[in-house]
Design an enzyme around this catalytic site. Structure first.
Site, mmCIF file in Angstrom:
data_model
loop_
_atom_site.group_PDB
_atom_site.id
_atom_site.type_symbol
_atom_site.label_atom_id
_atom_site.label_comp_id
_atom_site.label_asym_id
_atom_site.label_seq_id
_atom_site.Cartn_x
_atom_site.Cartn_y
_atom_site.Cartn_z
ATOM 1 C CG ASN A 150 -0.281 0.064 2.660
ATOM 2 O OD1 ASN A 150 0.371 -0.657 2.592
ATOM 3 N ND2 ASN A 150 -0.907 0.902 3.469
ATOM 4 C CB THR A 230 0.392 -12.484 6.247
ATOM 5 O OG1 THR A 230 -0.386 -12.225 5.467
ATOM 6 C CG2 THR A 230 1.867 -12.927 5.657
ATOM 7 C CB CYS A 282 -2.521 0.164 8.031
ATOM 8 S SG CYS A 282 -1.100 0.982 8.350
ATOM 9 C CD GLU A 460 7.707 -1.014 11.918
ATOM 10 O OE1 GLU A 460 6.800 -0.191 11.145
ATOM 11 O OE2 GLU A 460 8.440 -1.741 11.205
HETATM 12 P P1 NAD Z 1 -0.015 -9.422 2.988
HETATM 13 O O1 NAD Z 1 -0.028 -10.004 4.300
HETATM 14 O O2 NAD Z 1 -0.498 -10.151 2.063
HETATM 15 O O3 NAD Z 1 1.483 -9.275 2.533
HETATM 16 C C1 NAD Z 1 2.429 -8.465 3.150
HETATM 17 C C2 NAD Z 1 4.038 -8.933 2.911
HETATM 18 O O4 NAD Z 1 4.084 -10.228 3.320
HETATM 19 C C3 NAD Z 1 4.019 -9.030 1.386
HETATM 20 O O5 NAD Z 1 5.535 -8.836 0.925
HETATM 21 C C4 NAD Z 1 3.917 -10.677 1.070
HETATM 22 O O6 NAD Z 1 4.555 -11.150 -0.034
HETATM 23 C C5 NAD Z 1 4.404 -11.223 2.133
HETATM 24 N N1 NAD Z 1 3.961 -12.441 2.646
HETATM 25 C C6 NAD Z 1 2.830 -13.064 2.325
HETATM 26 N N2 NAD Z 1 2.798 -14.291 2.803
HETATM 27 C C7 NAD Z 1 3.713 -14.503 3.411
HETATM 28 C C8 NAD Z 1 4.549 -15.548 4.335
HETATM 29 N N3 NAD Z 1 3.751 -16.917 4.201
HETATM 30 N N4 NAD Z 1 5.623 -15.717 4.725
HETATM 31 C C9 NAD Z 1 6.343 -14.451 4.534
HETATM 32 N N5 NAD Z 1 5.791 -13.508 3.925
HETATM 33 C C10 NAD Z 1 4.622 -13.409 3.487
HETATM 34 O O7 NAD Z 1 -0.443 -8.038 3.192
HETATM 35 P P2 NAD Z 1 -0.857 -7.057 1.873
HETATM 36 O O8 NAD Z 1 -1.927 -7.568 1.442
HETATM 37 O O9 NAD Z 1 0.486 -6.734 1.212
HETATM 38 O O10 NAD Z 1 -1.054 -5.672 2.784
HETATM 39 C C11 NAD Z 1 -2.223 -5.123 3.295
HETATM 40 C C12 NAD Z 1 -2.157 -5.533 4.823
HETATM 41 O O11 NAD Z 1 -1.160 -4.563 5.426
HETATM 42 C C13 NAD Z 1 -3.234 -4.793 5.447
HETATM 43 O O12 NAD Z 1 -3.939 -5.621 6.340
HETATM 44 C C14 NAD Z 1 -2.792 -3.663 6.236
HETATM 45 O O13 NAD Z 1 -3.705 -3.320 7.192
HETATM 46 C C15 NAD Z 1 -1.545 -3.972 6.669
HETATM 47 N N6 NAD Z 1 -0.671 -3.025 6.906
HETATM 48 C C16 NAD Z 1 -0.394 -2.636 7.842
HETATM 49 C C17 NAD Z 1 0.435 -1.646 8.449
HETATM 50 C C18 NAD Z 1 0.713 -1.195 9.665
HETATM 51 O O14 NAD Z 1 1.665 -0.569 10.032
HETATM 52 N N7 NAD Z 1 0.311 -1.877 10.863
HETATM 53 C C19 NAD Z 1 0.821 -0.694 7.464
HETATM 54 C C20 NAD Z 1 0.433 -1.146 6.066
HETATM 55 C C21 NAD Z 1 -0.287 -2.220 5.772
#
Ligand code: NAD
Length: 490
Positions: A150, A230, A282, A460
């Protein structure tokens, strides 16, 4: 344009020669290939990082800081190229990438380049025991950084910069959905003189590349930002190896509006906190609770303000709402809207896909406002992560506090009121890692950033990040005191 892995300062193809299509969401078409790296690639990246670690961890703070400042400067110099790449890869308005994403990526390096020069550890004098303790804070070794789509370069660098500043070497993976600016960062690091192997960037799917990083027995810590499911999976894989974990996960944040607020500021900011980056932040306030006295007025004004947002080509400077990141994500978001009625909601505005002239295959969706009756409905309990907000009225502080907290998430909250006593009472009781009063997304990089409950563990930002990326070691020195308190006798 094809992307390659960045390992030991070089750009190389994945060992398996497996590739993933990279889409431009504004036109809905493939425009390049990204490696789907496997275990072998992650091992190469680990070996490179491990080789670089002894030297980087012993590089003076001044020198580390100088190199990170140089990276920050080069990001700023390449701002227009990086912003254009980010907008094309993600679908976000170019104006947003130019004003927020890329400046923040540069700021992340600048901030931690400076923060490391001020980072200190504690000393504890054990009075009466003739002992002195001090804490050594040493880098962990090779660490893994995994980020979402995002805010691609913004969040990627938010992890890498403190890891490097603290003297670690890094194996990093951006989202496979938006890999482009992470790829471009490799060249910037080379130009800035970052020694080979200090940062290694491997691209690929979460289930292959990400999994290989998390499961690598010698990668000491994982800093992850992404979805809650995840995060839970990563925690299960990493826990038996006792890896240090920082998990920044999903949110479903309340935006609580009292009638005594500064109405115009609240309205303007609420449009932003609902729909900035197509609602794919997020921290967006996706559950809007409005005190009943101003509910009708807010409903009318909010719908009117949102109806003026311009949806269209991300490259057009007048665009407020660009494309959603992928077809798969668009389908997920629209399924909530299609079922809104079943979930007890009434769509007040939006809800339709948008055909943008000349970009008919892009993933465009109207900003959508849904009125709900009950905080327990699916629309209020599940993270949609798109341009969709719900609104509902409340009568008392007690009631709205109960609803704000009645959810599995706890990332952020926004409160609109000019009553100081109410503010102080509520901020203590809201279950969230960040609470904004009369503002939204105002960030000071020194502050702790993170969530509670299913929104994650760890913080963080500022010295919290430098603490995460270092291991404290207690050194206890016992000494003897002679009668006159001096070692030399009279
Ligand atoms: P995602 O969990 O699908 O993917 C995030 C990252 O993790 C990607 O690089 C993906 O390739 C990797 N990943 C996926 N499966 C994995 C596994 N089994 N092992 C290791 N790595 C793996 O999330 P997304 O769809 O990319 O992002 C959206 C989500 O991120 C939303 O839920 C959002 O709220 C969250 N988010 C949180 C914050 C925060 O600071 N809390 C900030 C931005 C986004």
């Amino acid at each position: 344009m094809n992307i390659q892995n960045y390992i030991y300062g070089r750009f190389i193809d994945p060992v398996s020669n497996e590739w993933i299509d990279n889409y431009n969401p504004s036109v809905g078409q493939v425009y390049g290939q990204t490696p789907n790296s496997g275990k072998e690639d992650v091992e190469k990246a680990f070996q490179a990082a491990n080789k670089a670690f002894p030297s980087w961890s012993n590089t003076s703070i001044d020198e580390r800081s100088r190199i990170l400042l140089k990276i920050a400067q080069l990001i700023t110099e390449k701002q227009s190229e990086l912003a254009a790449a980010e907008s094309k890869d993600n679908g976000k308005p170019l104006a947003l990438a130019t004003a927020i994403d890329i400046p923040r990526a540069s700021a992340n390096f600048r901030f931690f380049a400076n923060a490391i020069t001020q980072f200190a550890s504690e000393a504890h004098e054990s009075v009466g025991m003739d002992a002195m303790n001090f804490t050594l804070r040493q880098p962990l070794g090779v660490v893994g950084c995994i980020s979402p789509w995002n805010l691609p370069l913004y969040l990627f660098t938010w992890k890498i910069a403190p890891a490097l500043a603290a003297g670690n070497c890094v194996v990093a993976k951006p989202s496979e959905v938006t890999p482009m600016t992470a790829f471009l960062l490799g060249e910037i690091c080379n130009r800035a003189g970052l020694p080979k192997g200090v940062l290694n960037i491997v691209h690929g799917l979460g289930t292959t590349t990400g999994q290989a990083i998390v499961a690598h027995p010698k990668i000491k810590a994982i800093s992850f930002t992404g979805g809650t499911q995840t995060g839970a999976h990563i925690a299960r894989v990493a826990a038996p190896m006792f890896k240090k974990l920082s998990l920044e996960l999903g949110g479903k944040n309340p935006n609580i509006i009292f009638s005594d607020c500064d109405y115009e500021n609240m309205l303007h900011t609420t449009v932003r906190s609902s729909f900035a980056n197509q609602g794919q932040i997020c921290l967006c306030g996706s559950r809007i609770f409005v005190e009943r006295g101003i509910y009708q007025r807010f409903k009318v004004d909010f719908v009117e303000a949102v109806s003026k947002l311009k949806i269209g080509d991300p490259a057009n400077p007048k665009t407020d709402i660009g494309a959603l990141v992928s077809d798969q994500h668009l389908k997920k978001v629209t399924s909530y809207i299609a079922n809104a009625h079943k979930y007890g909601g009434t769509v007040l505005f939006g809800g339709n896909n948008v055909q943008v002239e000349g970009l008919e295959h892009g993933y465009y969706l109207q900003p959508t406002i849904i009125e709900v009756q009950d905080n327990q409905c699916k629309l209020n309990q599940e993270e949609i992560f798109g341009p969709v907000v719900t609104i509902m009225p409340f009568d008392t502080e007690e009631e709205v506090l109960q609803m704000a907290n009645d959810i599995t998430y706890g990332l952020s909250a926004t409160l609109w009121t000019n009553n100081l006593n109410r503010t102080m009472q509520m901020v203590k009781q809201i279950q969230a890692g960040i609470v904004w009063i009369n503002t939204w997304l105002l960030r000071d990089l020194r502050t702790p950033f993170g969530g509670v409950k299913n929104s994650g563990v760890g913080r963080e930002g500022g010295f919290e990040a430098l603490r995460f990326f270092t291991e404290p070691k207690n050194i206890c020195i016992k000494y003897q005191t002679s009668e006159n308190g001096l070692t030399t006798k009279k």
